[in-house]
Design a protein around this motif. Sequence first.
Motif, PDB file in Angstrom:
ATOM      1  N   LYS A  65      33.902  42.439  34.248  1.00 54.55           N
ATOM      2  CA  LYS A  65      34.274  42.701  35.654  1.00 54.55           C
ATOM      3  C   LYS A  65      33.201  42.141  36.593  1.00 54.55           C
ATOM      4  O   LYS A  65      33.522  41.539  37.619  1.00 54.55           O
ATOM      5  CB  LYS A  65      34.465  44.201  35.867  1.00 54.55           C
ATOM      6  CG  LYS A  65      34.940  44.559  37.248  1.00 54.55           C
ATOM      7  CD  LYS A  65      35.211  46.046  37.383  1.00 54.55           C
ATOM      8  CE  LYS A  65      35.688  46.380  38.785  1.00 54.55           C
ATOM      9  NZ  LYS A  65      35.964  47.813  38.936  1.00 54.55           N
ATOM     10  N   SER A 110      41.904  45.073  34.831  1.00 51.64           N
ATOM     11  CA  SER A 110      40.690  45.721  35.330  1.00 51.64           C
ATOM     12  C   SER A 110      39.501  44.778  35.360  1.00 51.64           C
ATOM     13  O   SER A 110      38.628  44.916  36.212  1.00 51.64           O
ATOM     14  CB  SER A 110      40.352  46.998  34.575  1.00 51.64           C
ATOM     15  OG  SER A 110      40.753  46.983  33.276  1.00 51.64           O
ATOM     16  N   VAL A 111      39.470  43.795  34.471  1.00 61.73           N
ATOM     17  CA  VAL A 111      38.401  42.793  34.519  1.00 61.73           C
ATOM     18  C   VAL A 111      38.521  41.974  35.805  1.00 61.73           C
ATOM     19  O   VAL A 111      37.542  41.798  36.544  1.00 61.73           O
ATOM     20  CB  VAL A 111      38.459  41.869  33.280  1.00 61.73           C
ATOM     21  CG1 VAL A 111      37.558  40.645  33.462  1.00 61.73           C
ATOM     22  CG2 VAL A 111      38.072  42.641  32.026  1.00 61.73           C
ATOM     23  N   ASN A 113      39.839  42.751  38.495  1.00 61.24           N
ATOM     24  CA  ASN A 113      39.544  43.565  39.677  1.00 61.24           C
ATOM     25  C   ASN A 113      38.167  43.249  40.241  1.00 61.24           C
ATOM     26  O   ASN A 113      37.939  43.410  41.439  1.00 61.24           O
ATOM     27  CB  ASN A 113      39.621  45.061  39.352  1.00 61.24           C
ATOM     28  CG  ASN A 113      41.029  45.596  39.389  1.00 61.24           C
ATOM     29  OD1 ASN A 113      41.958  44.929  39.826  1.00 61.24           O
ATOM     30  ND2 ASN A 113      41.190  46.816  38.907  1.00 61.24           N
ATOM     31  N   GLY A 114      37.235  42.789  39.406  1.00 65.48           N
ATOM     32  CA  GLY A 114      35.920  42.404  39.922  1.00 65.48           C
ATOM     33  C   GLY A 114      36.035  41.351  41.009  1.00 65.48           C
ATOM     34  O   GLY A 114      35.381  41.445  42.055  1.00 65.48           O
TER      35      GLY A 114
END
Length: 156
Positions: A65, A110-111, A113-114
């Motif tokens: 992330k 979710s990665v 999302n960074g």
Amino acid sequence: MAGTVEAKLAELGLPLPAVVPPLASYQPAVQSGVYVYTSGQLPMVDGKLAVTGKVGAEVTPDEAKELAKTCALNALAAVKSVAGDLDRIARVVKVVGFVASATDFTGQPSVINGASELLGEVLGDKGVHARSAVGVAVLPLDAPVEVEIQVELTGA
């Protein structure tokens, strides 16, 4: 003189990096009309990858992330290289993120999302975008993450 976008980056302790030189025969970004398309940006810092490997194996999701955030910073540098000023960004239209994934890793959103969270933090409502987060077997240089963005510019 840095504009408000670069001032926000500085406030967050994230200076805009130099444009990452191409690894092959392409440009870091191109403009077509009011749109700028970046090439896929790897999480390069000072000309090298700090981390290599697959997410969910050698690289943790949290590390990945952070790497996606670095990719987004590199993408903003690429946009500036053709737009001249990040304050010309009217909005981020699309983000595409690639995650080199272990065979059982399914946390690609979710990665990436960074990158998305960084763009939102720096650009506010202009940073809200459509997105794809894709798991892949391998990326260039064994990078864990790669991100490309498309932005719409204002005139002048």
